[in-house]
Design an enzyme around this catalytic site. Structure first.
Site, PDB file in Angstrom:
ATOM      1  N   ARG A 174       0.828  -1.212   0.000  1.00 57.48           N
ATOM      2  CA  ARG A 174       0.000   0.000   0.000  1.00 57.48           C
ATOM      3  C   ARG A 174       0.859   1.258   0.000  1.00 57.48           C
ATOM      4  O   ARG A 174       0.468   2.278  -0.574  1.00 57.48           O
ATOM      5  CB  ARG A 174      -0.979   0.005   1.181  1.00 57.48           C
ATOM      6  CG  ARG A 174      -2.018   1.118   1.099  1.00 57.48           C
ATOM      7  CD  ARG A 174      -3.084   0.992   2.185  1.00 57.48           C
ATOM      8  NE  ARG A 174      -4.131   0.073   1.837  1.00 57.48           N
ATOM      9  CZ  ARG A 174      -5.335   0.411   1.362  1.00 57.48           C
ATOM     10  NH1 ARG A 174      -5.613   1.692   1.129  1.00 57.48           N
ATOM     11  NH2 ARG A 174      -6.242  -0.496   1.101  1.00 57.48           N
ATOM     12  N   GLU A 192      -9.035   6.635   7.552  1.00 58.80           N
ATOM     13  CA  GLU A 192      -7.598   6.775   7.338  1.00 58.80           C
ATOM     14  C   GLU A 192      -7.165   8.026   6.574  1.00 58.80           C
ATOM     15  O   GLU A 192      -6.131   8.619   6.911  1.00 58.80           O
ATOM     16  CB  GLU A 192      -7.068   5.530   6.608  1.00 58.80           C
ATOM     17  CG  GLU A 192      -7.148   4.270   7.443  1.00 58.80           C
ATOM     18  CD  GLU A 192      -6.868   3.031   6.611  1.00 58.80           C
ATOM     19  OE1 GLU A 192      -5.917   2.301   6.949  1.00 58.80           O
ATOM     20  OE2 GLU A 192      -7.588   2.796   5.628  1.00 58.80           O
TER      21      GLU A 192
END
Length: 755
Positions: free
Chosen positions: A311, A710
């Site tokens: 990621r 997030e």
């Protein structure tokens, strides 16, 4: 209307009064036993012998278990089966569990655990990125590489070129509620686990494996957590497995909780990174090509390190169209805690790399970094331009240009930037800095099969609604949002919806509440169940249109209260219970090739932060922060703004005050709030303006909302770059600032500038 309202958190009054029940608050049965781990005192060694006689004879001790005493599988890994619950002959980090003490009280177990005599054959530990690279200690045969275009050719042809390298420290989760678990044995060998976990199904799986039983013999319940931030996605496995094994052996309920020091010493952190970059660009700051190398310190076991590192690579572009890029990632194995998920899941480490590059380009060209950012932004969604990420996903929903333009105006960025320059001309000691940074964050699990959720909805004959789904509540307000979805669907007041604990016996095969996907996945699953029940009620009442609104059911010129409609359906033997299911569409990802569509959509935002530093001490303050953030059509603006504020402060803490320090023996020295400095209320910006972008999600999400957990974390990067901007006022060189930018690092950077 329930959706879109500023509804308070469902447990807010319970939080304020202290009545909210957490795992450690659950009343325990008589005879409950308590556990503590005996921990290694060295970072790398073979165990030659363990003398546990003093432990066994200590007051209150009932039993002591080592790896040889475990009945079945000795593993608590969420991924690679490489993480034994108890060391099996080899120690891999300082603080690794070696044995379990079973005692009549928590204190007795902890005291006894200190009495072991362990004989080690010590070895030199691998502790740092440099150590791991020198030893070729890694989790994959070689680095993972994603490419787009021809980076080497366009780097060589670029009019300007600059290289750099910087360190990004890890971060302790510091959830207010530490890890805790309670196992209660049932008849027939079944086991009920009360856990503080973001992933009940993972707990169920690992406990079943440890007991040698099918998953249907284990039920896991999670009512709430006092914070998680990713630290309770996999790290709770050890406590729950230990409790279950001992409960099964002794036939008593068993409880375990970590004290704060143990929690910090045993559990994994945010991954520490080193980012090297080589970038070519033109006189306007337009990036021709960029070459990133990520060095990722993963710790001793794989845990979730591979998808975290993936990621980071997937967010190396952030909000910028990179025509030619190479991203190389080394996943390094060290004799430290096994690092794990943390809010952003590697994304922040990827984003900060490109933001540093943009800032460095601006310094070389003598430009405002905002102008360089605008030169490189992805094209707006309404343009005819087709642009793809370095991993081949087309960006079709970008609003970053419009959003940044609005924030520049509302924050008075240009006026304030000029004021900062004038201040720095007049003040030799106190220097100010300002920075604007954007974020584009992909929403979905990159492990595609995790993008699914289930729900269970009951409507009772009095019209009250019972709601269950696979998501977990850790303070973020997920349960409130999902209840709003149910209330909106049925057209009833929110107080008619009962929110119940997450329970693997009600909704099976849940995904972790992570990847910012809690509302997206579980909201859609609940909506699916509600619409099924509504369709049954409607079909019974009329062949025509039936509306559920304002607590009423309207059909054929008639109206019934929702309660009356529910009673009528019950009396006519209409099922008022339904399961719901949702699987995110249009996602597919090949992590080996580094190509595909790993995300359903992107969330966007931007932040402007202004800071002041004392160049004689390194002391600093955040003076003002302005954030404009994209939540789509917000399910609950009040909760979303709270998430944005908290995310920013936590992100700024990661990059300014929160420093993890190990000594040369691998001993974590910052293992308590006395030595590890999380930001507090006094560290928030003196002026803190947070506004939601007025828009909706182009993707088909629950009521056109966007995830919010997030993405706001990365707004804290603006604080770090504002500090760098202030340091730059001390000299002509580009500041060589690592993260976290502690007062010591700021002072050294200022001195280096002046030298």
């Amino acid at each position: 209307m329930s959706v879109g309202k500023n509804t308070a958190h469902d447990a807010g009054p319970l939080h304020v009064t202290g009545a909210a029940r957490y795992t450690d608050d659950i009343p325990t049965p008589r005879g409950t036993l308590h556990l503590a781990f005996g921990l290694s005192t060295v970072a790398k060694a073979d165990i030659l012998g363990m003398n546990l006689d003093d432990v066994r004879s200590a007051q209150g001790v009932v039993d002591v278990l080592s790896a040889a005493d475990l009945p079945h599988d000795n593993d608590v890994s969420p991924s690679n089966h490489d993480e034994p619950l108890l060391a099996d002959g080899t120690v891999h980090y300082l603080g690794q569990p070696l044995f379990i003490v079973v005692a009549t009280s928590h204190l007795a177990a902890r005291k006894a655990a200190q009495l072991a005599k362990v004989d080690y054959a010590e070895q030199t530990p691998i502790l740092t990125i440099d150590d791991a690279m020198a030893a070729n200690s890694r989790f994959e045969d070689g680095p993972r590489i994603y490419t787009k275009g021809d980076a080497d050719t366009y780097l060589a042809k670029a009019a300007h070129r600059v290289q750099g390298s910087f360190e990004i420290g890890g971060q302790e989760h510091f959830y207010l509620e530490g890890h805790a678990a309670l196992a209660v044995p049932q008849e027939g060998g079944d086991m009920v686990i009360h856990a503080s976990s973001q992933h009940p199904t993972e707990i169920q799986h690992k406990v079943a494996e440890a007991l040698g039983r099918p998953m249907n013999a284990v039920r896991v319940e999670v009512r709430r957590m006092g914070g998680g931030f990713g630290g309770k996605e996999s790290q709770g496995n050890a406590l729950c497995v230990a409790c279950a094994v001992v409960a099964d052996k002794h036939g008593h309920a068993v409880k375990m909780r970590y004290d704060r020091d143990d929690d910090m010493i045993i559990t994994g952190k945010r991954h520490e990174f080193r980012v090297d970059y080589d970038v070519g660009f033109d006189e306007h700051g337009r990036i021709a090509a960029v070459d990133f190398t990520h060095y990722v310190r993963c710790g001793w076991a794989q845990d979730l390190s591979l998808p975290v590192a993936d990621r980071a690579m997937l967010h190396a572009d952030n909000a910028y169209n990179l025509e030619h890029a190479r991203i190389t990632s080394h996943r390094l194995k060290t004799n430290t805690q096994s690092n794990t998920a943390f809010r952003g899941f590697g994304g922040p480490q990827g984003v900060i790399g490109i933001e540093r590059v943009i800032d460095h380009i601006a310094d070389v060209l003598g430009m405002d970094a905002l102008d360089v950012r605008r030169e490189n932004f992805y094209a707006s969604a309404d343009s005819d331009t087709t642009q793809t990420t370095p991993y081949g996903m087309e960006v079709t929903d970008s609003i970053i240009q419009e959003l940044v333009d609005e924030l520049v105006l509302s924050s008075e960025y240009h006026t304030r930037r000029q004021a900062v320059a004038e201040w720095n001309e007049k003040n030799p000691v106190l220097k100010r800095g300002i920075a604007l940074t954007p974020v584009k964050f992909g929403i979905s699990f990159t492990l595609t099969h995790l993008n699914q959720a289930g729900a269970l909805v009951h409507v009772y004959q009095d019209g009250s609604i019972h709601l269950n789904h696979g998501g977990t509540e850790m303070g973020q307000g997920l349960f409130t949002k999902v209840a709003q979805v149910a209330a909106q669907s049925f057209g009833v007041p929110l107080d008619m919806v009962k929110i119940t604990a997450t329970d693997t016996g009600k909704v099976p095969n849940t995904s972790a509440t992570a990847a910012s996907s809690g509302s997206d996945l579980n909201g859609m699953a609940v909506l699916n169940a509600c619409e099924t029940i509504k369709a049954r009620i409607a079909a019974h009442l009329s062949d025509g249109e039936v509306k559920f609104d304002g607590g009423m059911v309207l059909f054929d010129g008639q109206k019934l209260s929702f309660s009356e409609a529910a009673a009528k359906a019950y009396e006519n033997r209409i099922s008022l219970s339904a399961t719901g299911f949702y699987a995110t569409p249009d996602v597919q990802w090949d992590r080996i090739k580094g190509h595909g569509r790993p995300f359903f959509y992107f969330a966007y935002g931007a932040a402007v932060t202004e800071v002041v530093i004392d160049t004689l001490t390194g002391e600093n303050r955040i003076l003002r922060t302005d954030i404009l953030h994209d939540c789509g059509r917000s399910l609950n603006p009040a909760l979303d703004i709270g998430q944005i504020e908290g995310g920013y402060v936590q992100g700024a803490g990661w990059l300014t005050t929160e420093e993890l320090v190990w000594d040369t023996k691998g001993n974590l020295k910052t293992h308590a709030p006395s030595t590890y400095k999380i930001p507090t209320a006094s560290d928030r910006p003196e002026v803190f303006n947070v506004v939601l972008w007025d828009g909706e999600n182009r993707a088909d999400t629950v009521f056109k909302s966007k995830a919010v957990g997030e993405p706001p974390f990365m707004h804290g990067i603006s604080a770090w770059l504002a500090l760098s901007n202030a340091i730059a006022a001390c000299g002509d060189a580009y500041p060589d600032l690592d993260a976290p930018a502690t007062p010591e690092r700021i002072l050294m950077a200022c001195q280096k500038q002046r030298a």
